[in-house]
Every structure is written in C-alpha cells, then in structure tokens.
Design a protein around this motif. Structure first.
Motif, PDB file in Angstrom:
ATOM      1  N   ALA A  37       0.822  -1.213   0.000  1.00 47.29           N
ATOM      2  CA  ALA A  37       0.000   0.000   0.000  1.00 47.29           C
ATOM      3  C   ALA A  37       0.855   1.262   0.000  1.00 47.29           C
ATOM      4  N   GLY A  38       0.270   2.335  -0.505  1.00 48.29           N
ATOM      5  CA  GLY A  38       0.873   3.663  -0.390  1.00 48.29           C
ATOM      6  C   GLY A  38       2.121   3.897  -1.205  1.00 48.29           C
ATOM      7  N   GLN A  39       2.267   3.217  -2.349  1.00 49.80           N
ATOM      8  CA  GLN A  39       3.419   3.483  -3.207  1.00 49.80           C
ATOM      9  C   GLN A  39       3.208   4.814  -3.946  1.00 49.80           C
ATOM     10  N   LYS A  40       4.313   5.497  -4.206  1.00 50.87           N
ATOM     11  CA  LYS A  40       4.224   6.813  -4.848  1.00 50.87           C
ATOM     12  C   LYS A  40       5.199   6.914  -6.008  1.00 50.87           C
ATOM     13  N   VAL A  41       4.798   7.687  -6.999  1.00 50.50           N
ATOM     14  CA  VAL A  41       5.709   8.084  -8.068  1.00 50.50           C
ATOM     15  C   VAL A  41       5.367   9.519  -8.438  1.00 50.50           C
ATOM     16  N   ASP A  42       6.387  10.373  -8.470  1.00 50.34           N
ATOM     17  CA  ASP A  42       6.223  11.776  -8.828  1.00 50.34           C
ATOM     18  C   ASP A  42       7.344  12.172  -9.784  1.00 50.34           C
ATOM     19  N   ILE A  43       7.009  13.003 -10.746  1.00 53.81           N
ATOM     20  CA  ILE A  43       8.006  13.431 -11.715  1.00 53.81           C
ATOM     21  C   ILE A  43       7.965  14.947 -11.862  1.00 53.81           C
ATOM     22  N   GLN A  44       9.056  15.491 -12.376  1.00 55.98           N
ATOM     23  CA  GLN A  44       9.142  16.910 -12.711  1.00 55.98           C
ATOM     24  C   GLN A  44       9.520  16.999 -14.180  1.00 55.98           C
ATOM     25  N   LEU A 154      -0.876  15.311 -15.493  1.00 50.64           N
ATOM     26  CA  LEU A 154      -0.734  14.296 -14.446  1.00 50.64           C
ATOM     27  C   LEU A 154       0.749  14.046 -14.190  1.00 50.64           C
ATOM     28  N   LEU A 155       1.201  14.383 -12.961  1.00 50.61           N
ATOM     29  CA  LEU A 155       2.621  14.308 -12.629  1.00 50.61           C
ATOM     30  C   LEU A 155       2.929  13.364 -11.476  1.00 50.61           C
ATOM     31  N   GLY A 156       1.925  12.801 -10.838  1.00 46.32           N
ATOM     32  CA  GLY A 156       2.213  11.908  -9.717  1.00 46.32           C
ATOM     33  C   GLY A 156       0.981  11.140  -9.270  1.00 46.32           C
ATOM     34  N   VAL A 157       1.219   9.971  -8.701  1.00 47.31           N
ATOM     35  CA  VAL A 157       0.125   9.155  -8.176  1.00 47.31           C
ATOM     36  C   VAL A 157       0.578   8.468  -6.891  1.00 47.31           C
ATOM     37  N   THR A 158      -0.399   8.150  -6.054  1.00 46.03           N
ATOM     38  CA  THR A 158      -0.215   7.226  -4.934  1.00 46.03           C
ATOM     39  C   THR A 158      -1.107   6.030  -5.220  1.00 46.03           C
ATOM     40  N   TYR A 159      -0.550   4.839  -5.098  1.00 49.67           N
ATOM     41  CA  TYR A 159      -1.314   3.657  -5.493  1.00 49.67           C
ATOM     42  C   TYR A 159      -0.998   2.467  -4.591  1.00 49.67           C
ATOM     43  N   ARG A 177      -1.868  13.489  -8.524  1.00 52.42           N
ATOM     44  CA  ARG A 177      -1.377  14.843  -8.332  1.00 52.42           C
ATOM     45  C   ARG A 177      -1.244  15.510  -9.700  1.00 52.42           C
ATOM     46  N   LEU A 178      -1.901  16.653  -9.826  1.00 52.91           N
ATOM     47  CA  LEU A 178      -2.089  17.289 -11.117  1.00 52.91           C
ATOM     48  C   LEU A 178      -1.573  18.716 -11.113  1.00 52.91           C
ATOM     49  N   ARG A 179      -1.082  19.152 -12.253  1.00 54.14           N
ATOM     50  CA  ARG A 179      -0.715  20.564 -12.421  1.00 54.14           C
ATOM     51  C   ARG A 179      -1.786  21.251 -13.240  1.00 54.14           C
ATOM     52  N   ASP A 180      -2.322  22.324 -12.683  1.00 57.94           N
ATOM     53  CA  ASP A 180      -3.310  23.145 -13.372  1.00 57.94           C
ATOM     54  C   ASP A 180      -2.569  24.173 -14.217  1.00 57.94           C
ATOM     55  N   PRO A 181      -2.684  24.113 -15.554  1.00 58.60           N
ATOM     56  CA  PRO A 181      -1.930  25.064 -16.393  1.00 58.60           C
ATOM     57  C   PRO A 181      -2.354  26.507 -16.189  1.00 58.60           C
ATOM     58  N   TYR A 182      -3.519  26.742 -15.576  1.00 58.49           N
ATOM     59  CA  TYR A 182      -3.960  28.108 -15.309  1.00 58.49           C
ATOM     60  C   TYR A 182      -3.205  28.729 -14.127  1.00 58.49           C
ATOM     61  N   ALA A 187       2.844  26.725  -8.044  1.00 58.14           N
ATOM     62  CA  ALA A 187       1.632  26.467  -7.257  1.00 58.14           C
ATOM     63  C   ALA A 187       1.591  25.021  -6.794  1.00 58.14           C
ATOM     64  N   GLN A 188       0.918  24.796  -5.668  1.00 60.86           N
ATOM     65  CA  GLN A 188       0.749  23.447  -5.152  1.00 60.86           C
ATOM     66  C   GLN A 188      -0.082  22.619  -6.125  1.00 60.86           C
ATOM     67  N   PRO A 189       0.217  21.319  -6.239  1.00 61.98           N
ATOM     68  CA  PRO A 189      -0.547  20.503  -7.177  1.00 61.98           C
ATOM     69  C   PRO A 189      -2.004  20.360  -6.756  1.00 61.98           C
ATOM     70  N   VAL A 190      -2.865  20.257  -7.748  1.00 62.79           N
ATOM     71  CA  VAL A 190      -4.263  19.918  -7.516  1.00 62.79           C
ATOM     72  C   VAL A 190      -4.322  18.398  -7.341  1.00 62.79           C
ATOM     73  N   THR A 191      -5.151  17.910  -6.431  1.00 65.45           N
ATOM     74  CA  THR A 191      -5.198  16.465  -6.182  1.00 65.45           C
ATOM     75  C   THR A 191      -6.589  15.911  -6.431  1.00 65.45           C
ATOM     76  N   PHE A 192      -6.615  14.743  -7.044  1.00 70.00           N
ATOM     77  CA  PHE A 192      -7.841  13.950  -7.141  1.00 70.00           C
ATOM     78  C   PHE A 192      -7.662  12.772  -6.193  1.00 70.00           C
ATOM     79  N   VAL A 193      -8.566  12.633  -5.234  1.00 72.72           N
ATOM     80  CA  VAL A 193      -8.465  11.589  -4.217  1.00 72.72           C
ATOM     81  C   VAL A 193      -9.654  10.647  -4.345  1.00 72.72           C
ATOM     82  N   LYS A 194      -9.359   9.363  -4.467  1.00 77.48           N
ATOM     83  CA  LYS A 194     -10.430   8.365  -4.553  1.00 77.48           C
ATOM     84  C   LYS A 194     -11.229   8.364  -3.260  1.00 77.48           C
ATOM     85  N   GLY A 195     -12.566   8.390  -3.402  1.00 86.26           N
ATOM     86  CA  GLY A 195     -13.428   8.418  -2.235  1.00 86.26           C
ATOM     87  C   GLY A 195     -13.845   9.818  -1.837  1.00 86.26           C
TER      88      GLY A 195
END
Length: 220
Positions: A37-44, A154-159, A177-182, A187-195
C-alpha cells in the motif's frame, strides 16, 4: 483381504491428493496474498510551459508541450493551437478525443532534422486499468487528465499494488497529483483523491507514444 486393504489405501490417498489440489487451486484464486500500500511516483517534467492564453484549447496545447518535451519532442503550445484551430483562437469547448487524435497523430520533422511518429493513447472516463499510467510515470512521462472539463497535467500518483499467488499484479490508484496550467508552475498541485472526488467527473486520460523514425542509408 490384503488386496482390498491396498485398494482402500489407494483410494484414500487419491482422495487426499484431490483435496490438496482443490485447496491449492482455491488458494490461487482467492484473495491477494500481498498488498503493498501507499506506493508513490512523482516526476518533474523538463518543460512546464506558461499558459499563453487562458482558454481550454491553449491549456490542452500547453499540456501537450510538456508531455512531448519529456520525450525530447519540442513542439510548443502555439504550434498545437494553430494546427488544431487554424489560428490563435480561444476556445473552451469540451474535449473531443476524435479531433485531438487527428490533430496529434502523424509524422513530424523537428527543427533538429529528426523525424518522429506520434500516436495518441486515449482512454475515456476514469482509468480502470491504471498499469500503463503508472508505468509511463515511472519512465518520467506525464499524461493529460481531463477532469471537470479541464485539462490537467498528471505528474504523480499514490497507489496500492496487489500481488496474487500466481504472480499476477493489480494496481489501484488512490490519489492523482495534477498541475493546473492556469496556475503558476510554483503552485501546489491539484489532487484527485479516490473516495473524496467523483470519478464520474473524469472525462479521460491521454498519453502520446513517440516513435523515432530512423533514416534509411540512402537518405543520409
């Protein structure tokens, strides 16, 4: 009598073997043996372009620029807007995957002289089999996620990863974890969280496969 005893022992042994095989099969098809549980990958990404016009077609184009720059294909957002809309216009129409595919796919000659072939990999709705998304992020290749009629990078996920006894693996994304081009690149990433967030509001996810076209000997 002795022969009957031998036959009885053989039957019991065969029944025991059959029971062991059935239990083993049930174990193989049962619940996951291991949950990681809780694996992460993030890129720049190497390029985080500034949005030139605050319109959704420009946001898609800026995300395409970042996505392709990560694969050494420098095609700026202005190029994609002009190609897709026949001019530097501003549009906020919902995503049209058919139009996007026609705009992106094909062969390109870069300023360096290199030739590449682009293929659009698009899945409408939330990713139900996220293996390819995670694999591409591990290769430092971002994707474009369409959420609430907006295009995010889309620049990162936790899975969570599930490993079955037969070696089969299944992945379940918990957070994106998402970057909003606006917003600014800082800026801090926008996040989509399951649930927490509604997966039905995800319009789709887009990746682009880049294939280098090698020149033939007589073309060099």
């Amino acid at each position: 009598i002795q022969a009957m005893k031998v036959r009885v022992v053989s039957v019991v042994a065969m029944l025991a073997l059959a029971l062991c095989l059935a239990l083993a099969a049930q174990k193989r098809t049962g619940a996951p043996m291991v949950q990681i549980a809780g694996q992460k990958v993030d890129i720049q990404p190497p390029v985080v372009p500034k949005l030139l016009q605050r319109c959704e077609n420009w946001a898609v184009a800026a995300d395409l620029e970042a996505l392709l720059a990560a694969q050494q294909v420098p095609l700026p957002q202005r190029y994609w807007v002009v190609k897709g809309d026949m001019g530097e216009v501003c549009r906020d129409n919902p995503i049209d995957f058919v139009k996007l595919r026609k705009m992106v796919e094909g062969e390109y000659v870069l300023e360096s002289g290199a030739k590449v072939r682009l293929a659009l990999l698009a899945t409408e709705g939330a990713p139900t089999v996220p293996d390819a998304v995670i694999a591409e992020l591990k290769r430092e290749h971002p994707a474009i996620l369409f959420w609430k009629n907006r295009a995010y990078l889309l620049l990162g996920v936790t899975y969570d990863e599930y490993v079955y006894p037969n070696g089969q693996r299944m992945f379940e994304i918990r957070e994106m974890r998402l970057r909003d081009p606006y917003l600014s690149a800082a800026a801090q990433p926008v996040t989509f969280v399951k649930g927490r967030d509604d997966a039905a509001e995800i319009g789709g996810i887009v990746q682009v496969k880049v294939e280098k076209i090698e020149a033939m000997p007589w073309q060099r």
